[in-house]
Design an enzyme around this catalytic site. Sequence first.
Site, PDB file in Angstrom:
ATOM      1  CB  CYS A  36      -0.951   0.002   1.183  1.00 33.00           C
ATOM      2  SG  CYS A  36      -2.030  -1.433   1.201  1.00 33.00           S
TER       3      CYS A  36
ATOM      4  CG  HIS B 221      -3.180   3.178   2.322  1.00 31.75           C
ATOM      5  ND1 HIS B 221      -3.663   2.848   1.081  1.00 31.75           N
ATOM      6  CD2 HIS B 221      -3.273   2.053   3.067  1.00 31.75           C
ATOM      7  CE1 HIS B 221      -4.032   1.586   1.078  1.00 31.75           C
ATOM      8  NE2 HIS B 221      -3.809   1.072   2.273  1.00 31.75           N
TER       9      HIS B 221
ATOM     10  CG  ASN C 215      -6.600  -1.042   1.540  1.00 30.03           C
ATOM     11  OD1 ASN C 215      -5.925  -0.596   0.615  1.00 30.03           O
ATOM     12  ND2 ASN C 215      -6.063  -1.507   2.657  1.00 30.03           N
TER      13      ASN C 215
HETATM   14  N1  ACO Z   1     -18.256  -8.548   9.782  1.00 27.94           N
HETATM   15  C1  ACO Z   1     -18.746  -8.746  11.008  1.00 27.94           C
HETATM   16  N2  ACO Z   1     -17.960  -8.979  12.087  1.00 27.94           N
HETATM   17  C2  ACO Z   1     -16.643  -9.029  11.876  1.00 27.94           C
HETATM   18  C3  ACO Z   1     -16.057  -8.825  10.599  1.00 27.94           C
HETATM   19  C4  ACO Z   1     -16.940  -8.578   9.536  1.00 27.94           C
HETATM   20  N3  ACO Z   1     -16.495  -8.357   8.266  1.00 27.94           N
HETATM   21  N4  ACO Z   1     -14.715  -8.912  10.716  1.00 27.94           N
HETATM   22  C5  ACO Z   1     -14.459  -9.164  12.018  1.00 27.94           C
HETATM   23  N5  ACO Z   1     -15.610  -9.235  12.720  1.00 27.94           N
HETATM   24  C6  ACO Z   1     -15.772  -9.467  14.147  1.00 27.94           C
HETATM   25  C7  ACO Z   1     -14.627 -10.258  14.727  1.00 27.94           C
HETATM   26  O1  ACO Z   1     -14.829 -11.637  14.545  1.00 27.94           O
HETATM   27  C8  ACO Z   1     -14.689  -9.842  16.173  1.00 27.94           C
HETATM   28  O2  ACO Z   1     -15.703 -10.592  16.796  1.00 27.94           O
HETATM   29  P1  ACO Z   1     -15.501 -11.134  18.303  1.00 27.94           P
HETATM   30  O3  ACO Z   1     -15.355  -9.890  19.137  1.00 27.94           O
HETATM   31  O4  ACO Z   1     -16.767 -11.889  18.533  1.00 27.94           O
HETATM   32  O5  ACO Z   1     -14.269 -11.975  18.256  1.00 27.94           O
HETATM   33  C9  ACO Z   1     -15.167  -8.400  16.122  1.00 27.94           C
HETATM   34  O6  ACO Z   1     -15.745  -8.219  14.820  1.00 27.94           O
HETATM   35  C10 ACO Z   1     -14.051  -7.395  16.307  1.00 27.94           C
HETATM   36  O7  ACO Z   1     -12.957  -7.709  15.458  1.00 27.94           O
HETATM   37  P2  ACO Z   1     -11.632  -6.857  15.481  1.00 27.94           P
HETATM   38  O8  ACO Z   1     -10.622  -7.511  14.581  1.00 27.94           O
HETATM   39  O9  ACO Z   1     -11.245  -6.599  16.902  1.00 27.94           O
HETATM   40  O10 ACO Z   1     -12.122  -5.489  14.833  1.00 27.94           O
HETATM   41  P3  ACO Z   1     -11.348  -4.126  14.722  1.00 27.94           P
HETATM   42  O11 ACO Z   1     -12.135  -3.059  15.370  1.00 27.94           O
HETATM   43  O12 ACO Z   1      -9.899  -4.263  15.068  1.00 27.94           O
HETATM   44  O13 ACO Z   1     -11.440  -3.828  13.165  1.00 27.94           O
HETATM   45  C11 ACO Z   1     -10.132  -3.890  11.147  1.00 27.94           C
HETATM   46  C12 ACO Z   1     -10.826  -4.698  12.237  1.00 27.94           C
HETATM   47  C13 ACO Z   1     -11.174  -3.070  10.418  1.00 27.94           C
HETATM   48  C14 ACO Z   1      -9.467  -4.843  10.161  1.00 27.94           C
HETATM   49  C15 ACO Z   1      -9.086  -2.947  11.763  1.00 27.94           C
HETATM   50  O14 ACO Z   1      -8.262  -3.666  12.639  1.00 27.94           O
HETATM   51  C16 ACO Z   1      -8.221  -2.250  10.736  1.00 27.94           C
HETATM   52  O15 ACO Z   1      -8.681  -1.403  10.003  1.00 27.94           O
HETATM   53  N6  ACO Z   1      -6.926  -2.568  10.706  1.00 27.94           N
HETATM   54  C17 ACO Z   1      -5.991  -1.894   9.799  1.00 27.94           C
HETATM   55  C18 ACO Z   1      -6.121  -2.352   8.384  1.00 27.94           C
HETATM   56  C19 ACO Z   1      -5.213  -1.471   7.534  1.00 27.94           C
HETATM   57  O16 ACO Z   1      -4.996  -0.305   7.781  1.00 27.94           O
HETATM   58  N7  ACO Z   1      -4.619  -1.992   6.505  1.00 27.94           N
HETATM   59  C20 ACO Z   1      -3.725  -1.106   5.732  1.00 27.94           C
HETATM   60  C21 ACO Z   1      -2.748  -1.766   5.074  1.00 27.94           C
HETATM   61  S1  ACO Z   1      -3.439  -2.860   3.919  1.00 27.94           S
HETATM   62  C22 ACO Z   1      -2.174  -3.376   2.899  1.00 27.94           C
HETATM   63  O17 ACO Z   1      -1.050  -2.983   3.011  1.00 27.94           O
HETATM   64  C23 ACO Z   1      -2.475  -4.435   1.847  1.00 27.94           C
END
Ligand code: ACO
Length: 329
Positions: free
Chosen positions: A123, A256, A286
């Site tokens: 990214c 990004h 993304n």
């Molecule tokens: N739909 C419904 N529920 C979901 C989903 C979904 N798509 N995905 C996860 N959940 C659930 C999980 O199972 C978890 O449930 P639990 O509490 O029962 O275990 C709950 O939601 C919370 O999950 P978390 O992983 O803690 O959610 P978080 O608030 O951390 O959000 C996310 C996840 C959106 C991926 C976040 O961590 C994020 O944005 N991370 C950064 C990603 C990023 O910036 N990437 C950039 C680089 S990409 C690249 O270089 C290719």
Amino acid sequence: MKPNAPRYSRITGTGSWLPPRRLTNHDMAAMLAARGVETSDEWIVERTGIRARHFADDGVNASDLALHAARHALEAAGRRAEDVDLIIVATSTPDMVFPSTACILQAKLGASGCPAFDVQAVCSGFVYGLTIADAMIRAGSASCALVIGAEVFSRILDFDDRTTCVLFGDGAGAVVLEASEEPGILASDLHADGRHVGILCTPGTVSGGQVLGDPLLKMDGQAVFKLAIGVLEQSARAVLEKAGRSEADLDWLIPHQANIRIMQGTAKKLKLPLDKLIVTVHEHGNTSAASVPLALDAAVKSGRVKRGDTVMLEGVGGGFTWGAVLLDF
Ligand code: ACO
């Protein structure tokens, strides 16, 4: 350019392309439900800000998306393919193992002869590519560069993993960067920390005629989130310092486009009003290396980013890689 004039690089045109197939969060939820995977529009919007993404049809590759974006950027710059003397494509989803997507694009564009190569910094690829093109132009090795981010991340998504597959989309963004007596690109700041390879990767490879390892994207979202929010602030401050500018000089921040919470968090840390933040993640998801040039083009086309504006571009992603480019548009 006059002889002995200072030599900088400046963006003279932007372009972008999204494949026509648009999937809303509701479409994704229905598609995943058919596989027994549960998600919802509410979850995706609340955690990421994403409402829709575009997916390329089968047989449409990164070079095809790049071609549309490149043609739009050339048109905006008033240039033709024959004028281009450097092509850099940032991608993590290339058409082939080799040759590069940049060479495939070059043939499609009809710009044969000039150097063409890919940059693989996930990214952060577009800010890496722009920094390389700027250095080559300032060194006199190029005068009219095409720098493109192009991705078909839909090809490497695991649709049984709801924690990643709802986050990404396909697309391409391009700029024409030309030699100029006026800056242009003011400074850049690039970094990588390979100790974090495992938190965001597509670990499979091709060997002995087979795919070895998992060819689908894996991400530890929380680890990425924590790292991203710290390095984006550091890189923003570093690039401003290198250019002798301050946060108050910024007209626009184009980070990004991965997660609205990371983007707004970065803007807040820089004490930047949120209306100076360019956001396209809600419509594109993304798109990895394509996200920054796609957002830049959207901001130019909507009349927000104008000639003379001071713009900061920031990338962060797998590697772990990150960086920023500060420029006068
Ligand atoms: N739909 C419904 N529920 C979901 C989903 C979904 N798509 N995905 C996860 N959940 C659930 C999980 O199972 C978890 O449930 P639990 O509490 O029962 O275990 C709950 O939601 C919370 O999950 P978390 O992983 O803690 O959610 P978080 O608030 O951390 O959000 C996310 C996840 C959106 C991926 C976040 O961590 C994020 O944005 N991370 C950064 C990603 C990023 O910036 N990437 C950039 C680089 S990409 C690249 O270089 C290719």
